[in-house]
Scaffold this motif. Structure first.
Motif: not given
Length: 195
Positions: A53-54, A71, A73-74, A76-79
């Motif tokens: 997402k995003r 950048k 989100k997958k 619930k973690l930000w990568y």
């Protein structure tokens, strides 16, 4: 006189030694369109990640190089996935909390911070999967399974106080919490915000 000269020589050596470990990082990051992102990097993302997402794309310029960062989100973690100018994977970072770091490792990191700053505040903590000798597929797989591996690094952005006041520092530690590198950072630039 000889003793005084020896003290000065040692002081100069220690000063030069400290400078070799600390570099200034004049990093500027600004948001870009997907069409401005390297095609090879986009292909690697599409091949190795689903259900994210995003996603946002950035171009990062610092005093030594230009890189590109996606950048997203997958689960619930930000990568943060960083590529060089040609679109070759450099590393993948996951935004984490101190509780996600093994206790012994975190204790060594805190020990380093306590010994090198009179006061400090951790602004950001990331687990880093560098592109060493692994394949691109393996790096993506390891990062998106959030594995704790001996090849991982921990990157910390901290506001720290030394003799001359507060500065932002980016500090890199290995998987065991051993110090690897420190760079002084400039505050982020928000001149190029893309809505």
């Amino acid at each position: 006189m000889k003793n005084h000269l020896l003290k000065i020589t040692i002081a100069v050596f220690l000063f030069c030694f400290q400078l070799s470990y600390s570099q200034y990082k004049y990093e500027r990051e600004h948001r870009i369109l997907k069409s401005q992102f390297p095609a090879l990097a986009i292909a690697n993302i599409k091949e190795n990640i689903t259900d994210f997402k995003r996603i946002k794309f950035y171009k990062e310029t610092d005093s030594t190089k230009i890189s590109y960062e996606a950048k997203l989100k997958k689960d619930k973690l930000w990568y943060s996935i960083e590529f060089n100018e040609e679109g070759i994977l450099e590393d993948i970072e996951i935004l984490i909390k101190s509780t996600d770091v093994p206790n012994d490792t975190y204790a060594k990191i805190v020990g380093y911070l306590n010994n090198n700053f009179s006061k400090y505040k951790i602004k950001r903590l990331q687990q880093q999967y560098p592109s060493n000798n692994d394949t691109v597929e393996d790096i993506f797989k390891n990062a998106f399974q959030n594995l704790i591996l001996p090849s991982n690094n921990y990157e910390i952005v901290v506001v720290g106080k030394k003799d001359k006041g507060y500065l932002d520092y980016e500090i890199l530690f290995d998987a065991e919490g051993n110090f690897k590198k420190i760079r002084t950072s400039l505050p982020p630039n928000y001149d190029y915000v893309l809505y």
